[in-house]
Scaffold this motif. Sequence first.
Motif, PDB file in Angstrom:
ATOM      1  N   ARG A  73      71.739  29.020  26.532  1.00 46.00           N
ATOM      2  CA  ARG A  73      72.214  28.911  25.151  1.00 46.00           C
ATOM      3  C   ARG A  73      71.153  29.399  24.168  1.00 46.00           C
ATOM      4  NH1 ARG A  73      75.555  23.761  22.638  1.00 46.00           N
ATOM      5  NH2 ARG A  73      75.306  24.322  20.444  1.00 46.00           N
ATOM      6  N   HIS A  74      69.901  29.083  24.455  1.00 48.46           N
ATOM      7  CA  HIS A  74      68.802  29.552  23.608  1.00 48.46           C
ATOM      8  C   HIS A  74      68.756  31.078  23.570  1.00 48.46           C
ATOM      9  CE1 HIS A  74      64.175  30.106  23.200  1.00 48.46           C
ATOM     10  NE2 HIS A  74      64.732  30.177  22.012  1.00 48.46           N
ATOM     11  N   LEU A  75      68.850  31.714  24.748  1.00 44.51           N
ATOM     12  CA  LEU A  75      68.787  33.173  24.806  1.00 44.51           C
ATOM     13  C   LEU A  75      69.966  33.828  24.092  1.00 44.51           C
ATOM     14  CD1 LEU A  75      67.554  33.750  28.464  1.00 44.51           C
ATOM     15  CD2 LEU A  75      66.280  34.178  26.357  1.00 44.51           C
ATOM     16  N   ALA A  76      71.092  33.136  24.036  1.00 42.74           N
ATOM     17  CA  ALA A  76      72.274  33.676  23.365  1.00 42.74           C
ATOM     18  C   ALA A  76      72.290  33.367  21.871  1.00 42.74           C
ATOM     19  CB  ALA A  76      73.536  33.119  24.015  1.00 42.74           C
ATOM     20  N   GLY A  77      71.240  32.729  21.378  1.00 37.90           N
ATOM     21  CA  GLY A  77      71.175  32.409  19.957  1.00 37.90           C
ATOM     22  C   GLY A  77      71.981  31.187  19.574  1.00 37.90           C
ATOM     23  N   GLY A  78      72.279  30.328  20.555  1.00 36.04           N
ATOM     24  CA  GLY A  78      73.114  29.163  20.293  1.00 36.04           C
ATOM     25  C   GLY A  78      72.359  27.881  20.035  1.00 36.04           C
ATOM     26  N   THR A  79      71.059  27.971  19.732  1.00 27.81           N
ATOM     27  CA  THR A  79      70.282  26.788  19.362  1.00 27.81           C
ATOM     28  C   THR A  79      69.597  27.058  18.024  1.00 27.81           C
ATOM     29  OG1 THR A  79      68.124  27.395  20.294  1.00 27.81           O
ATOM     30  CG2 THR A  79      69.765  26.504  21.829  1.00 27.81           C
ATOM     31  N   LEU A  80      68.924  26.051  17.509  1.00 27.16           N
ATOM     32  CA  LEU A  80      68.170  26.221  16.267  1.00 27.16           C
ATOM     33  C   LEU A  80      66.772  26.776  16.520  1.00 27.16           C
ATOM     34  CD1 LEU A  80      69.132  22.898  14.428  1.00 27.16           C
ATOM     35  CD2 LEU A  80      70.167  25.160  14.213  1.00 27.16           C
ATOM     36  N   LEU A  81      66.454  27.051  17.792  1.00 24.05           N
ATOM     37  CA  LEU A  81      65.131  27.542  18.157  1.00 24.05           C
ATOM     38  C   LEU A  81      65.118  29.062  18.168  1.00 24.05           C
ATOM     39  CD1 LEU A  81      62.345  26.431  19.230  1.00 24.05           C
ATOM     40  CD2 LEU A  81      63.201  26.997  21.512  1.00 24.05           C
ATOM     41  N   PRO A  82      64.312  29.705  17.320  1.00 20.99           N
ATOM     42  CA  PRO A  82      64.248  31.169  17.339  1.00 20.99           C
ATOM     43  C   PRO A  82      63.678  31.673  18.661  1.00 20.99           C
ATOM     44  CG  PRO A  82      63.164  30.256  15.386  1.00 20.99           C
ATOM     45  CD  PRO A  82      63.416  29.120  16.319  1.00 20.99           C
ATOM     46  N   LEU A  83      64.058  32.872  19.052  1.00 20.20           N
ATOM     47  CA  LEU A  83      63.449  33.500  20.217  1.00 20.20           C
ATOM     48  C   LEU A  83      62.038  33.956  19.859  1.00 20.20           C
ATOM     49  CD1 LEU A  83      66.434  35.697  21.475  1.00 20.20           C
ATOM     50  CD2 LEU A  83      65.615  33.560  22.471  1.00 20.20           C
ATOM     51  N   ALA A  84      61.172  34.010  20.867  1.00 21.85           N
ATOM     52  CA  ALA A  84      59.795  34.463  20.648  1.00 21.85           C
ATOM     53  C   ALA A  84      59.640  35.907  21.101  1.00 21.85           C
ATOM     54  CB  ALA A  84      58.821  33.562  21.400  1.00 21.85           C
ATOM     55  N   LEU A 116      66.588  17.959  18.240  1.00 24.80           N
ATOM     56  CA  LEU A 116      67.298  18.531  17.097  1.00 24.80           C
ATOM     57  C   LEU A 116      67.748  19.971  17.349  1.00 24.80           C
ATOM     58  CD1 LEU A 116      65.017  17.272  14.164  1.00 24.80           C
ATOM     59  CD2 LEU A 116      67.028  16.170  15.162  1.00 24.80           C
ATOM     60  N   LEU A 117      67.342  20.555  18.476  1.00 23.85           N
ATOM     61  CA  LEU A 117      67.601  21.973  18.704  1.00 23.85           C
ATOM     62  C   LEU A 117      69.039  22.254  19.124  1.00 23.85           C
ATOM     63  CD1 LEU A 117      64.297  22.947  20.520  1.00 23.85           C
ATOM     64  CD2 LEU A 117      64.852  23.136  18.095  1.00 23.85           C
ATOM     65  N   ILE A 118      69.691  21.271  19.742  1.00 26.42           N
ATOM     66  CA  ILE A 118      71.100  21.385  20.117  1.00 26.42           C
ATOM     67  C   ILE A 118      71.779  20.087  19.717  1.00 26.42           C
ATOM     68  CG2 ILE A 118      72.741  21.409  22.046  1.00 26.42           C
ATOM     69  CD1 ILE A 118      71.072  23.305  23.510  1.00 26.42           C
ATOM     70  N   GLU A 174      68.887  24.611  32.584  1.00 24.60           N
ATOM     71  CA  GLU A 174      69.290  26.019  32.595  1.00 24.60           C
ATOM     72  C   GLU A 174      70.324  26.311  31.514  1.00 24.60           C
ATOM     73  OE1 GLU A 174      67.523  28.058  34.122  1.00 24.60           O
ATOM     74  OE2 GLU A 174      66.441  26.563  35.298  1.00 24.60           O
ATOM     75  N   TYR A 175      71.179  25.341  31.224  1.00 22.44           N
ATOM     76  CA  TYR A 175      72.124  25.507  30.116  1.00 22.44           C
ATOM     77  C   TYR A 175      71.364  25.716  28.807  1.00 22.44           C
ATOM     78  CZ  TYR A 175      75.490  24.198  26.482  1.00 22.44           C
ATOM     79  OH  TYR A 175      76.268  24.170  25.346  1.00 22.44           O
ATOM     80  N   PHE A 176      70.307  24.927  28.599  1.00 17.58           N
ATOM     81  CA  PHE A 176      69.515  25.088  27.379  1.00 17.58           C
ATOM     82  C   PHE A 176      68.935  26.494  27.307  1.00 17.58           C
ATOM     83  CE2 PHE A 176      65.714  25.167  24.845  1.00 17.58           C
ATOM     84  CZ  PHE A 176      66.031  24.403  23.737  1.00 17.58           C
ATOM     85  N   HIS A 177      68.345  26.963  28.420  1.00 19.50           N
ATOM     86  CA  HIS A 177      67.787  28.317  28.432  1.00 19.50           C
ATOM     87  C   HIS A 177      68.862  29.357  28.081  1.00 19.50           C
ATOM     88  CE1 HIS A 177      63.714  27.711  29.688  1.00 19.50           C
ATOM     89  NE2 HIS A 177      64.007  27.219  30.869  1.00 19.50           N
TER      90      HIS A 177
END
Length: 230
Positions: free
Chosen positions: A118-129, A204-206, A113-116
């Motif tokens: 952080r991803h939604l907040a733009g805190g990873t190298l993974l772009p949002l879809a 590599l995403l975080i 859930e932390y990954f989700h």
Amino acid sequence: MVLVAAGVSIGVAAHALAADGADQPGLDAPALLHALARIHPDYRLYISGLRPLAPGVSRRLYMALVRPGADDPAGRDSAPYAGPGARNDIVYDGEAILAGHSPAFRYLLLDHEYFHARHLAGGTLLPLASGAGAEIERHYSEAAAWGFNVAEARAGRYPGLRPDEFREALDRQGEHFASLKALMKEKDPGRWSGMADLLRQPELLIKTGGSPLAADRWHPSGWGRSPAIP
């Protein structure tokens, strides 16, 4: 819904957990928050609260990310916010988490859930879809989050995780990857190729800190790649 807010800095990421199990989290919300803070001291940048599912809400899920204050993960107005500065809540089903799982699995779920968040907040190298459609967004996000869990498990960050629990994470990663491939490969092969390249490298995403435990201290043999992911 996109939340527009000021950008946030990225803090310290996960450290390897103690192997003796002395700090395994309980299932009450304060204990889970303490565990989350231990592995991700920066969690407040992305997560505003954590609580059990409201009485009467029975979804048989482990954990879910919802917008602040939302009760039902399936509710129309419960979808988490996305965008720079977004913060969301975690809700959890204690009965589902306790049903046949080790305490180490709770750390994996918190990491998921932390990954989700952080991803939604733009805190990873993974772009949002964003804008790709609900099903594509869901499979894309879940393939990435479960892939991150698998990479962290291989790095020794969930000591005590059982082989069947690792297999569950690996299978879920593969299922979402395969579903995304079925939706995207023929419809938009160029975009699929870019997505697939990212999803094959979740570690590599975080950037994560800490020194992974030696694999032979707790990894069972044969922890391979999901057959759904080439």
